[in-house]
Design a protein around this motif. Structure first.
Motif, mmCIF file in Angstrom:
data_model
loop_
_atom_site.group_PDB
_atom_site.id
_atom_site.type_symbol
_atom_site.label_atom_id
_atom_site.label_comp_id
_atom_site.label_asym_id
_atom_site.label_seq_id
_atom_site.Cartn_x
_atom_site.Cartn_y
_atom_site.Cartn_z
ATOM 1 N N UNK A 78 0.826 -1.213 0.000
ATOM 2 C CA UNK A 78 0.000 0.000 0.000
ATOM 3 C C UNK A 78 0.861 1.264 0.000
ATOM 4 N N UNK A 79 2.029 1.139 0.587
ATOM 5 C CA UNK A 79 2.959 2.276 0.538
ATOM 6 C C UNK A 79 3.395 2.506 -0.912
ATOM 7 N N UNK A 80 3.635 1.387 -1.580
ATOM 8 C CA UNK A 80 4.027 1.476 -2.987
ATOM 9 C C UNK A 80 2.932 2.160 -3.801
ATOM 10 N N UNK A 81 1.702 1.782 -3.485
ATOM 11 C CA UNK A 81 0.591 2.366 -4.219
ATOM 12 C C UNK A 81 0.540 3.875 -4.005
ATOM 13 N N UNK A 82 0.820 4.290 -2.772
ATOM 14 C CA UNK A 82 0.839 5.723 -2.494
ATOM 15 C C UNK A 82 1.871 6.428 -3.359
ATOM 16 N N UNK A 83 2.978 5.738 -3.572
ATOM 17 C CA UNK A 83 4.013 6.333 -4.418
ATOM 18 C C UNK A 83 3.570 6.380 -5.875
ATOM 19 N N UNK A 84 2.777 5.363 -6.239
ATOM 20 C CA UNK A 84 2.325 5.297 -7.627
ATOM 21 C C UNK A 84 1.292 6.367 -7.961
ATOM 22 N N UNK A 85 0.493 6.735 -6.952
ATOM 23 C CA UNK A 85 -0.613 7.638 -7.231
ATOM 24 C C UNK A 85 -0.241 8.926 -7.979
ATOM 25 N N UNK A 86 0.804 9.617 -7.519
ATOM 26 C CA UNK A 86 1.148 10.839 -8.250
ATOM 27 C C UNK A 86 1.468 10.556 -9.717
ATOM 28 N N UNK A 87 2.053 9.401 -9.954
ATOM 29 C CA UNK A 87 2.390 9.043 -11.328
ATOM 30 C C UNK A 87 1.112 8.879 -12.132
ATOM 31 N N UNK A 88 0.157 8.182 -11.530
ATOM 32 C CA UNK A 88 -1.112 7.944 -12.211
ATOM 33 C C UNK A 88 -1.824 9.275 -12.466
ATOM 34 N N UNK A 89 -1.703 10.161 -11.483
ATOM 35 C CA UNK A 89 -2.374 11.446 -11.598
ATOM 36 C C UNK A 89 -1.872 12.308 -12.743
ATOM 37 N N UNK A 90 -0.712 11.943 -13.286
ATOM 38 C CA UNK A 90 -0.156 12.765 -14.360
ATOM 39 C C UNK A 90 -0.970 12.707 -15.644
ATOM 40 N N UNK A 91 -1.686 11.616 -15.803
ATOM 41 C CA UNK A 91 -2.502 11.508 -16.994
ATOM 42 C C UNK A 91 -3.960 11.643 -16.583
ATOM 43 N N UNK A 92 -4.568 12.714 -17.083
ATOM 44 C CA UNK A 92 -5.941 12.991 -16.678
ATOM 45 C C UNK A 92 -6.897 11.864 -17.036
ATOM 46 N N UNK A 93 -6.503 11.083 -18.029
ATOM 47 C CA UNK A 93 -7.358 9.994 -18.457
ATOM 48 C C UNK A 93 -7.589 8.996 -17.335
ATOM 49 N N UNK A 94 -6.633 8.949 -16.427
ATOM 50 C CA UNK A 94 -6.735 7.968 -15.361
ATOM 51 C C UNK A 94 -7.247 8.580 -14.068
ATOM 52 N N UNK A 95 -7.906 9.723 -14.192
ATOM 53 C CA UNK A 95 -8.305 10.387 -12.957
ATOM 54 C C UNK A 95 -9.274 9.558 -12.134
ATOM 55 N N UNK A 96 -10.061 8.726 -12.806
ATOM 56 C CA UNK A 96 -10.997 7.901 -12.023
ATOM 57 C C UNK A 96 -10.250 6.841 -11.231
ATOM 58 N N UNK A 97 -9.273 6.268 -11.859
ATOM 59 C CA UNK A 97 -8.453 5.264 -11.190
ATOM 60 C C UNK A 97 -7.755 5.905 -9.991
ATOM 61 N N UNK A 98 -7.270 7.109 -10.241
ATOM 62 C CA UNK A 98 -6.586 7.873 -9.212
ATOM 63 C C UNK A 98 -7.504 8.070 -8.012
ATOM 64 N N UNK A 99 -8.730 8.532 -8.334
ATOM 65 C CA UNK A 99 -9.691 8.822 -7.281
ATOM 66 C C UNK A 99 -10.046 7.545 -6.509
ATOM 67 N N UNK A 100 -10.309 6.486 -7.253
ATOM 68 C CA UNK A 100 -10.663 5.217 -6.626
ATOM 69 C C UNK A 100 -9.625 4.797 -5.599
ATOM 70 N N UNK A 101 -8.382 4.765 -6.075
ATOM 71 C CA UNK A 101 -7.300 4.298 -5.215
ATOM 72 C C UNK A 101 -7.151 5.211 -4.009
ATOM 73 N N UNK A 102 -7.206 6.491 -4.293
ATOM 74 C CA UNK A 102 -7.048 7.483 -3.243
ATOM 75 C C UNK A 102 -8.089 7.276 -2.149
ATOM 76 N N UNK A 103 -9.336 7.115 -2.587
ATOM 77 C CA UNK A 103 -10.426 6.958 -1.639
ATOM 78 C C UNK A 103 -10.257 5.693 -0.812
ATOM 79 N N UNK A 104 -9.913 4.610 -1.502
ATOM 80 C CA UNK A 104 -9.785 3.356 -0.781
ATOM 81 C C UNK A 104 -8.632 3.394 0.203
#
Lengths: 201, 976
Positions: B943-969
């Motif tokens: 889960x720590x790794x995922x936290x590190x991944x989030x900013x990377x995912x956030x770079x592409x607006x196309x993945x904003x839903x994925x970003x939000x999902x992960x963030x919320x969970x």
């Protein structure tokens, strides 16, 4: 394209007494490892009038030269005063640093050198026979005159191959544009062509 | 429309033949005539675009100029990626330039000094093939190919990922080829020549598709260039100079059947250049007007010898705009900005003009996605390139995302300011070599300088290498072919503080070291300060420096340049006095080579007794077998050795081996000690030596000394093993000659001639009974409490001495050593006792003890294939790396590769895989007993790794839903 380009020549210990050695810190860049050594020379021009009075102060081989930036210090003894015409001892002359590869000169760095008596008395009334021990040499380090020549950097076989190239290929050159470019270059072998001076003053 | 002529863009009045805007729009290149050579200049774009920037003296206008072309530069073109610049000129050469990032601003020596090169662009390839002036160059849509055309009547297709490989030479023109253009979908390339024809070639087989001659029948060969262009939708090809009813035109050729029914008419003289706008447009939707969908159209600029420029829209019958008398001479080249709203035009008169259009004038540009949809529907291919332009229209759905974007913008700003600060200090950064500043080096240069005498008594100076050539940034490293041998070892074991000095690719000519054991001392390390020299006979060379003169000098009298000297500056010296340089140089080089070979041939057994103690100074003595004459001439060099990094120079006589370079152990083959039938042996074995030392570590200082056959007791010859650890010594004797030794801080092990492996503790206690190896030892290695033995028969064993178990038991490497002359070039043992091998073919394998299998690490190569395949290859490579890091249990590497992999998925838009990764990292939000999910991977919390991944995912607006999902969970999990 030249494999070696000179990045900088720093004149060390300048000004200095006439008899002290010349010392240049040369840094250059090589973009492909050289098979053979570079030959550097320092030439002191004894008199503007004639090449007869030129003195080669020293020549060194520099190598091996892999690709990269390199530097070395080239030190050479002061010119032999006895070979300098008395009338040219005091005043402005030139020192040249040249570099050759496979016997072909590809760069020539020239500096004006001013020899004068620092002592105001001597300057007012210079002795008839120049007193070299009192002379001071001042190299105009801020103003190098750099001339680059195009040479063939590849081995000799290649050179011959170029020379033996089918001359009919030259016919394919656009004569229409020759005058436009005003270079007179078409048809020449660039590897052998002496380039004009790169006068930067 | 706005028109601007930036007067500062010039080649000092010399003609400008070509102009091209960088894909990122921040700079542009011009090519043309220089003082006495060809000239390429890279300019800053912002002073052209903004008046404020133009006036601001702190904003550089010229970024870099290159005088390397020997004659006039006819064409400059940026690659689509913007990473490279190709230039072609009258010197028959094509040069490919790349920005060097590690070198700060510099000036051209001897030039007036004010014009510093703000950016450094370095020629990375020179392409030689043409026998006449190169007139035009063009990068294929995916940068896989570079095409060039010349007055030698040919078009050459270069492999852009493997310069200077030629893929094809297109012959067929019978006149000077003066223009090139690629089909936007990469199926064709078209060329136009003075032979009154325009030819279209297929990229599939590089054969002629069609030759169009009719519109050119009346043409004379008087135009300098014939730069044709293909429309961005691929439908039309527009030629340069064509004639229709004795009037000059630009011929429109339809892709469908290569019909030539239309043309652009109106120029009074020949058309020299046609350039399509990279964008496809659609009509601007006006408020209230009917939303009738209009056909997309293209926009095209036409330049002519009549000094005027016309801009056309394919949906209009008349030109959008015509500008007469824009220049004093013919227009030579045109370049559009990537957003399609601006053009730069250059002329033979040496000036450049910039035209700025508004969207109202041209229309609404289609997004790249729409553009690729058009391509896909028409040709079944899509370029599938995501651009920011498209993203800017996306709606941000989540405040978190918005916050994140803001933060990112702020970061970018910070970075910008930081980087601007960096550039100012770049010179000093570049000036630090191995922790020693350039200033320090300079101070000691004369003293340190290695000077020798050649056979004929001439002085020879070994220059001090102050920097290796760098052409690169490492972020793109995985796109290039990297034999992992260097990089793997680098990332795993040693931490190099100077990344630019680490040779990444052992096959490139400019990286030396690592793979070449016998290069000259300075060459091997590049930046290491040359050793001190004690010169025997060159006394005058190091004559005492004169004391610097007292500066009693009054201001130096003004020196007037004297006419008489002028010629001396420029004329070549006549004959070289004394021996011609050529004859004196060549033999020395030959001798040098011979000498190296000779040294290589020497057996280590001939060596003198070791005198090296833990290691600062190692005297280099010449082997006696060298010629006497050489011996006399050669100076004795005392070299300063670096701790823990002995030089792999075979001339260092007391063989000093190190743990980091086991390869040196395997260097010599020796037939004397063979006790097992030869044919089974695949790997080289170390020969017996009388004595050798091995430094295990420098901190704590620990080294092993071996002396073979010291004494004979009752007919048995004894060999002594001595180990010194921080001054404490222990020694023991063995009954057989010791071939090789290895050690770590915990264990010391030696392999003897009788195939016996003995393992001792750091204090000299025998830890294991002697192990009898199945065949003679090839390489021995220790890391921590693990001992690894690779035998000559290519079997590999690893023991864990601490736990007294075998980890890998006599596994045969024959499966990976398939092929006749493949050998293991390097073998390492990780901290976890996992063997990693580099093979001579550049592949690396690691052995997974639990699975008892070898897994390969694939060396990535960029194929000259379309984007899709390239993508797949990159993905496969990254996935391999992630898997390999898992196998190696290297958490550090795993994290690195996982992030890189995720970043790639994000950039390329692979949603499914990305989602899968996130799912795995996140695990079940609600705990259930049936879950197989492990919360950690190689010691890292998922889960720590995922936290590190989030900013990377956030770079592409196309993945904003994925970003939000992960963030919320993640938030839910945290709140629990």
């Amino acid at each position: 394209m030249a494999k070696v380009s000179v990045l900088n020549v720093a004149v060390l210990e300048n000004p200095s007494p006439f008899h002290s050695p010349f010392r240049f810190e040369i840094s250059f860049e090589c973009n492909e490892a050289l098979a053979d050594d570079l030959e550097w020379k320092i030439i002191y021009v004894g008199s503007a009038e004639s090449e007869e009075f030129d003195q080669i102060l020293d020549s060194v081989l520099v190598g091996p030269v892999p690709a990269g930036r390199h530097m070395f210090i080239f030190q050479a003894d002061a010119p032999n005063p006895s070979l300098i015409p008395e009338t040219d001892a005091v005043g402005v002359t030139v020192v040249l640093i040249t570099c050759t590869y496979h016997g072909q000169e590809f760069i020539r760095v020239g500096y004006y050198v001013n020899n004068e008596y620092p002592n105001p008395e001597l300057r007012e009334n210079p002795p008839l026979k120049p007193d070299f021990s009192q002379l001071q040499r001042n190299i105009l380090a801020s103003n190098p005159r750099v001339t680059r020549f195009h040479i063939n950097w590849d081995n000799m076989d290649r050179l011959e191959a170029i020379e033996n190239q089918d001359p009919t290929l030259g016919c394919g050159l656009p004569f229409s544009c020759a005058p436009i470019k005003g270079l007179g270059l078409p048809g020449c072998i660039p590897g052998l062509l002496p380039e004009n001076s790169m006068d930067c003053i | 429309m706005k028109l601007l002529k930036p007067t500062w863009v010039n080649h000092n009045g010399k003609p400008i033949f070509s102009v091209d805007i960088h894909p990122d729009g921040t700079k542009f290149a011009t090519g043309g005539q220089g003082q006495d050579s060809g000239k390429v200049v890279i300019w800053n774009m912002s002073p052209v675009l903004q008046e404020d920037d133009e006036k601001d003296e702190n904003i550089p206008k010229m970024l870099c100029q290159m005088d390397n072309h020997l004659a006039c530069v006819n064409c400059v073109r940026w690659s689509n990626s913007g990473m490279y610049l190709a230039s072609g000129g009258d010197d028959k050469l094509i040069m490919v330039w790349k920005r060097a990032t590690y070198i700060g601003p510099s000036t051209v020596f001897g030039s007036s000094g004010k014009l510093a090169n703000v950016e450094q662009w370095r020629c990375v390839s020179i392409l030689r093939s043409h026998s006449g002036d190169v007139m035009d160059v063009a990068w294929s849509p995916h940068d896989a190919w570079l095409a060039s055309c010349s007055v030698d009547n040919t078009v050459v297709i270069w492999n852009a990922v493997k310069f200077p490989e030629i893929l094809a030479t297109l012959r067929g023109h019978s006149g000077l080829v003066k223009g090139l253009t690629w089909d936007p979908v990469g199926k064709y390339i078209a060329s136009q020549a003075d032979d009154r024809s325009l030819k279209v070639w297929r990229t599939l087989d590089w054969q002629l598709e069609t030759s169009i001659t009719k519109p050119f029948d009346e043409c004379g060969g008087t135009t300098h260039v014939l730069r044709l262009s293909w429309s961005p939708d691929g439908h039309y090809l527009v030629s340069a100079h064509a004639m229709n009813n004795s009037g000059p035109t630009a011929q429109i050729i339809e892709r469908e059947g290569w019909k030539t029914n239309m043309d652009f008419v109106g120029h009074r003289k020949a058309v020299t250049v046609v350039k399509f706008n990279p964008k496809i447009f659609k009509k601007k939707q006006k408020n209230g007007s009917s939303a009738k969908p209009s056909c997309p159209y293209c926009c095209c600029a036409v330049g002519s010898k009549d000094r005027s420029l016309s801009v056309w829209l394919t949906c209009l019958k008349r030109p959008l705009v015509v500008i007469h008398e824009l220049f004093d001479k013919s227009i030579m080249d045109i370049s559009w900005t990537l957003n399609g709203l601006g053009i730069l035009v250059c002329s033979m008169d040496g000036s450049v003009a910039f035209l700025d259009f508004s969207q109202d004038e041209l229309g609404d540009p289609l997004s790249e996605e729409e553009k690729s949809r058009i391509h896909q529907s028409t040709y079944g291919k899509s370029l599938a390139i995501m651009t920011e332009a498209q993203l800017s229209t996306a709606v941000i759905e989540n405040p978190e995302m918005l916050k994140y974007q803001r933060r990112q913008q702020q970061q970018q700003l910070d970075q910008k300011s930081a980087s601007s600060r960096e550039t100012s200090s770049a010179a000093s950064v570049a000036g630090v070599v191995n922790g020693e500043s350039l200033e320090d080096i300079r101070k000691n240069l004369l003293k340190k300088q290695v000077e020798t005498r050649t056979a004929d008594g001439r002085r020879r100076i070994t220059p001090l290498c102050i920097a290796q050539l760098d052409t690169g940034d490492f972020s793109t490293a995985f796109f290039n072919s990297i034999p992992l041998s260097g990089s793997l070892a680098g990332t795993m074991l040693s931490s190099h503080s100077n990344p630019q000095l680490l040779p990444l690719d052992s096959s490139t000519p400019n990286s030396f070291g690592a793979s070449k054991p016998s290069t000259e001392p300075v060459a091997t390390t590049g930046a290491r300060p040359a050793g001190d020299t004690v010169s025997k006979d060159s006394v005058n060379a190091t004559s005492t420096p004169a004391a610097s003169s007292p500066s009693v000098l009054t201001t130096p009298s003004k020196i007037e340049p004297m006419k008489a000297f002028d010629s001396r500056f420029t004329e070549r010296s006549k004959a070289t006095p004394g021996a011609p340089a050529l004859t004196s140089v060549t033999p020395t080089a030959m001798e040098r080579l011979k000498e190296q070979n000779l040294v290589k041939e020497l057996r280590p057994r001939d060596l003198l007794e070791s005198s090296s103690d833990s290691d600062e100074k190692v005297p280099v003595t010449k082997p006696s077998s060298l010629s006497k004459r050489k011996l006399e001439l050669e100076v004795e060099t005392v070299e300063k050795k670096k701790k823990g990094r002995p030089r792999k120079d075979s001339r260092l006589m007391p063989v000093s081996l190190s743990v980091q370079s086991p390869a040196a152990l395997t260097a010599e083959k020796d037939a004397v000690c063979l006790s097992v039938p030869a044919p089974a042996l695949k790997l080289p074995m170390p020969g017996p030596q009388r004595a050798f030392t091995l430094q295990v570590s420098s901190d704590p200082s620990m080294y092993i000394e071996v002396e073979n056959e010291v004494t004979a007791v009752g007919g048995v010859k004894l060999s002594r093993l001595k180990c010194n650890r921080e001054g404490k010594e222990w020694e023991t004797v063995l009954t057989s000659r010791i071939l090789t030794a290895a050690g770590s801080c915990d264990v010391v092990c030696v392999a003897c001639e009788k195939r016996m492996l003995s393992v001792f503790s750091a204090c000299g206690r025998r830890l294991l009974p002697p192990i009898l190896l199945p065949s003679p030892i090839s390489t021995l290695h220790c890391t921590g409490s693990y001992v690894m033995a690779l035998t000559a028969a290519a079997t590999l064993s690893v023991w864990d001495v601490h736990r007294q178990v075998v980890v890998v038991k006599e596994e045969s490497l024959h499966s990976i050593l398939a092929g006749s002359d493949m050998t293991v070039s390097q073998i390492l043992l990780t901290q976890h006792g996992i063997p990693v091998m580099n093979l001579s073919d550049g592949k690396a394998y690691c052995f997974n003890p639990s699975l008892s299998t070898c897994s390969g690490r694939q060396a990535a190569r960029l194929f000259s294939v379309p984007h899709v395949v390239q993508q797949e290859t990159t993905l496969a490579y990254l996935e391999n790396q992630v898997a390999a890091a898992l196998t190696l249990q290297s958490s550090h590497e795993y994290r690195h590769w996982l992030l890189l992999y995720a970043r790639y998925l994000v950039n390329e838009g692979f949603e499914y895989r990305l989602r899968e990764i996130c799912k795995d990292l996140l695990g079940p939000v609600h705990y259930s007993t049936g879950s197989q999910w492990e919360s950690t991977v190689v010691g890292l919390r998922k889960r720590e790794l995922l936290k590190e991944l989030l900013p990377v995912i956030g770079q592409n607006l196309r993945f904003q839903r994925l970003f939000t999902e992960c963030q919320e969970q993640l938030d839910i999990l945290r709140d629990k």
